[in-house]
Motif scaffolding. Sequence first.
Motif, PDB file in Angstrom:
ATOM      1  N   LYS A 168     -15.898  16.505  18.661  1.00 35.28           N
ATOM      2  CA  LYS A 168     -15.065  17.326  19.539  1.00 35.28           C
ATOM      3  C   LYS A 168     -13.873  17.898  18.780  1.00 35.28           C
ATOM      4  N   ARG A 169     -13.599  19.170  18.949  1.00 37.32           N
ATOM      5  CA  ARG A 169     -12.493  19.844  18.270  1.00 37.32           C
ATOM      6  C   ARG A 169     -11.173  19.304  18.810  1.00 37.32           C
ATOM      7  N   THR A 170     -10.353  18.712  17.901  1.00 38.95           N
ATOM      8  CA  THR A 170      -9.136  18.011  18.315  1.00 38.95           C
ATOM      9  C   THR A 170      -7.950  18.457  17.475  1.00 38.95           C
ATOM     10  N   LEU A 171      -6.802  18.612  18.114  1.00 36.74           N
ATOM     11  CA  LEU A 171      -5.577  18.990  17.399  1.00 36.74           C
ATOM     12  C   LEU A 171      -5.107  17.821  16.549  1.00 36.74           C
ATOM     13  N   MET A 172      -5.044  18.023  15.233  1.00 34.64           N
ATOM     14  CA  MET A 172      -4.659  16.968  14.297  1.00 34.64           C
ATOM     15  C   MET A 172      -3.279  17.183  13.680  1.00 34.64           C
ATOM     16  N   TYR A 176       0.857  -1.183   0.000  1.00 37.50           N
ATOM     17  CA  TYR A 176       0.000   0.000   0.000  1.00 37.50           C
ATOM     18  C   TYR A 176       0.892   1.232   0.000  1.00 37.50           C
ATOM     19  N   TRP A 177       0.463   2.285  -0.694  1.00 42.42           N
ATOM     20  CA  TRP A 177       1.197   3.561  -0.666  1.00 42.42           C
ATOM     21  C   TRP A 177       0.300   4.608  -0.030  1.00 42.42           C
ATOM     22  N   VAL A 178       0.817   5.317   0.966  1.00 40.51           N
ATOM     23  CA  VAL A 178       0.054   6.352   1.663  1.00 40.51           C
ATOM     24  C   VAL A 178       0.543   7.725   1.218  1.00 40.51           C
ATOM     25  N   GLY A 179      -0.368   8.531   0.677  1.00 40.72           N
ATOM     26  CA  GLY A 179      -0.034   9.880   0.242  1.00 40.72           C
ATOM     27  C   GLY A 179       0.125  10.833   1.420  1.00 40.72           C
ATOM     28  N   LEU A 180       0.538  12.051   1.118  1.00 45.13           N
ATOM     29  CA  LEU A 180       0.786  13.062   2.149  1.00 45.13           C
ATOM     30  C   LEU A 180      -0.430  13.965   2.341  1.00 45.13           C
ATOM     31  N   PRO A 181      -0.583  14.539   3.537  1.00 38.91           N
ATOM     32  CA  PRO A 181      -1.749  15.384   3.819  1.00 38.91           C
ATOM     33  C   PRO A 181      -1.572  16.804   3.286  1.00 38.91           C
ATOM     34  N   LYS A 182      -2.584  17.592   3.482  1.00 35.60           N
ATOM     35  CA  LYS A 182      -2.529  19.025   3.152  1.00 35.60           C
ATOM     36  C   LYS A 182      -1.448  19.684   3.996  1.00 35.60           C
ATOM     37  N   MET A 183      -0.682  20.607   3.382  1.00 36.02           N
ATOM     38  CA  MET A 183       0.379  21.319   4.092  1.00 36.02           C
ATOM     39  C   MET A 183      -0.028  22.773   4.374  1.00 36.02           C
ATOM     40  N   ARG A 184       0.526  23.347   5.433  1.00 35.89           N
ATOM     41  CA  ARG A 184       0.145  24.708   5.834  1.00 35.89           C
ATOM     42  C   ARG A 184       0.684  25.769   4.888  1.00 35.89           C
ATOM     43  N   ILE A 191       3.508  20.396   8.813  1.00 37.58           N
ATOM     44  CA  ILE A 191       3.821  19.305   7.880  1.00 37.58           C
ATOM     45  C   ILE A 191       3.289  17.981   8.412  1.00 37.58           C
ATOM     46  N   HIS A 192       3.725  17.626   9.616  1.00 32.37           N
ATOM     47  CA  HIS A 192       3.357  16.345  10.205  1.00 32.37           C
ATOM     48  C   HIS A 192       1.983  16.414  10.863  1.00 32.37           C
ATOM     49  N   MET A 193       1.483  15.243  11.245  1.00 36.52           N
ATOM     50  CA  MET A 193       0.232  15.141  11.986  1.00 36.52           C
ATOM     51  C   MET A 193       0.545  15.039  13.478  1.00 36.52           C
ATOM     52  N   SER A 194      -0.457  15.286  14.309  1.00 34.10           N
ATOM     53  CA  SER A 194      -0.364  14.904  15.714  1.00 34.10           C
ATOM     54  C   SER A 194      -0.643  13.414  15.794  1.00 34.10           C
ATOM     55  N   MET A 195      -0.526  12.808  16.977  1.00 28.82           N
ATOM     56  CA  MET A 195      -0.811  11.386  17.070  1.00 28.82           C
ATOM     57  C   MET A 195      -2.264  11.080  16.736  1.00 28.82           C
ATOM     58  N   PRO A 196      -3.243  11.861  17.246  1.00 30.85           N
ATOM     59  CA  PRO A 196      -4.625  11.623  16.808  1.00 30.85           C
ATOM     60  C   PRO A 196      -4.790  11.829  15.302  1.00 30.85           C
ATOM     61  N   GLY A 197      -4.002  12.748  14.743  1.00 28.16           N
ATOM     62  CA  GLY A 197      -4.070  12.983  13.303  1.00 28.16           C
ATOM     63  C   GLY A 197      -3.592  11.791  12.497  1.00 28.16           C
ATOM     64  N   PRO A 204      -7.729  14.586   1.626  1.00 25.49           N
ATOM     65  CA  PRO A 204      -9.108  14.925   1.982  1.00 25.49           C
ATOM     66  C   PRO A 204      -9.434  14.714   3.458  1.00 25.49           C
ATOM     67  N   LEU A 205      -8.627  13.903   4.140  1.00 31.66           N
ATOM     68  CA  LEU A 205      -8.871  13.626   5.555  1.00 31.66           C
ATOM     69  C   LEU A 205      -8.203  14.653   6.468  1.00 31.66           C
ATOM     70  N   SER A 206      -7.448  15.588   5.887  1.00 31.17           N
ATOM     71  CA  SER A 206      -6.664  16.523   6.692  1.00 31.17           C
ATOM     72  C   SER A 206      -7.107  17.972   6.515  1.00 31.17           C
ATOM     73  N   VAL A 207      -8.291  18.182   5.949  1.00 34.47           N
ATOM     74  CA  VAL A 207      -8.777  19.542   5.685  1.00 34.47           C
ATOM     75  C   VAL A 207     -10.141  19.757   6.329  1.00 34.47           C
ATOM     76  N   ASP A 208     -10.534  21.044   6.438  1.00 34.61           N
ATOM     77  CA  ASP A 208     -11.848  21.350   6.983  1.00 34.61           C
ATOM     78  C   ASP A 208     -12.909  21.246   5.896  1.00 34.61           C
ATOM     79  N   ALA A 209     -14.120  21.645   6.219  1.00 30.57           N
ATOM     80  CA  ALA A 209     -15.237  21.502   5.284  1.00 30.57           C
ATOM     81  C   ALA A 209     -15.042  22.297   4.007  1.00 30.57           C
ATOM     82  N   SER A 210     -14.225  23.357   4.068  1.00 33.58           N
ATOM     83  CA  SER A 210     -13.974  24.180   2.885  1.00 33.58           C
ATOM     84  C   SER A 210     -12.776  23.691   2.075  1.00 33.58           C
TER      85      SER A 210
END
Length: 311
Positions: free
Chosen positions: A260-264, A201-209, A270-276, A240-246
């Motif tokens: 619940k609003r959680t730090l991701m 499996y290949w995992v892509g990267l999330p949205k960056m700031r 660049i990186h995610m938090s552990m919940p992220g 798509p899993l790392s962005v808000d509704a917009s």
Amino acid sequence: MKPWTLLADRTVVLFLGVAAGAAIGLAFAHGGQPWPQVATPKDTTAPIIPAPVPTPAAPQPMPQTAGVECAMPFQQQLLDTVAAKGKIRVGVFGDSFGDGLWSALYRQLPASADYQVVKYSQQSVGFTRYASLNLEEHTAEQLAADGPVDIAVISFGANDTQGVYANGKAAALFSPEWKHVIGGRVDGLVRLLRSKGAMVYWVGLPKMRKDSFDADIAQMNAFYAERMKMLGVPFIDTAPLSVDASGAYAPYLPDGPEGKRTLMRANDGIHMSMPGYVHITRGLADRIRGYVEAARSFAGKDDKIVQASAL
């Protein structure tokens, strides 16, 4: 041993769809220590000694059954593992982002469920950095030392937003020559893991700031997604899993059934938090469990066939 190869053409693997479920509780730490972070990639090109560019493998078909996504027939390595009732070895290969994926999958695929999630990822590595570490050679050494893995999860790219020096000249980022060199290395790594019996499996990267970096990463994801399509490898799109509704970068996202609003995200953008990391890998963990359970079911059916043939 049991006639797996005679039966492999009778079935294909049923994969579960990629879930976009919310992450588990807030926790940006691993073992009480801050999660290791990779430095923001630099724009300078580091000269390297090019590795031989292998010829891309022929596309492998991904059959469809009743509209449900399927992949290749079961790998013999996995069939042997489930027949022996051994632990399913899941190897995670990548850079510091891969470190986060490993920790998240380790939590979701526990030893109590007969999984062994092994960390092969390493910080500050990439396909443009073969002068410091040839990923294909290094992976071959790791597997030779530890033995094969049943499932391989790969994620690279955050350190590769730069040119590459190959064939006596510099190739600019995303230029045809860059894609030829990097694509060859990617193909070589996938072929190596498959030759050792792994389902990949290949995992892509999330949205960056940072907008400019995110534009490069989006193009990197597109490059890898197309490459994986050619190779018949499932590509897990995490953007798509790392962005808000917009569709914008968001350090906090809704979590759990109550939203619940959680730090991701980590502070570096660049990186995610552990919940992220758990959030973006939950769908992958579901797919792995589904693939393994289907293999166990297949092995059980084969046992019955063998027993009947012995009567």
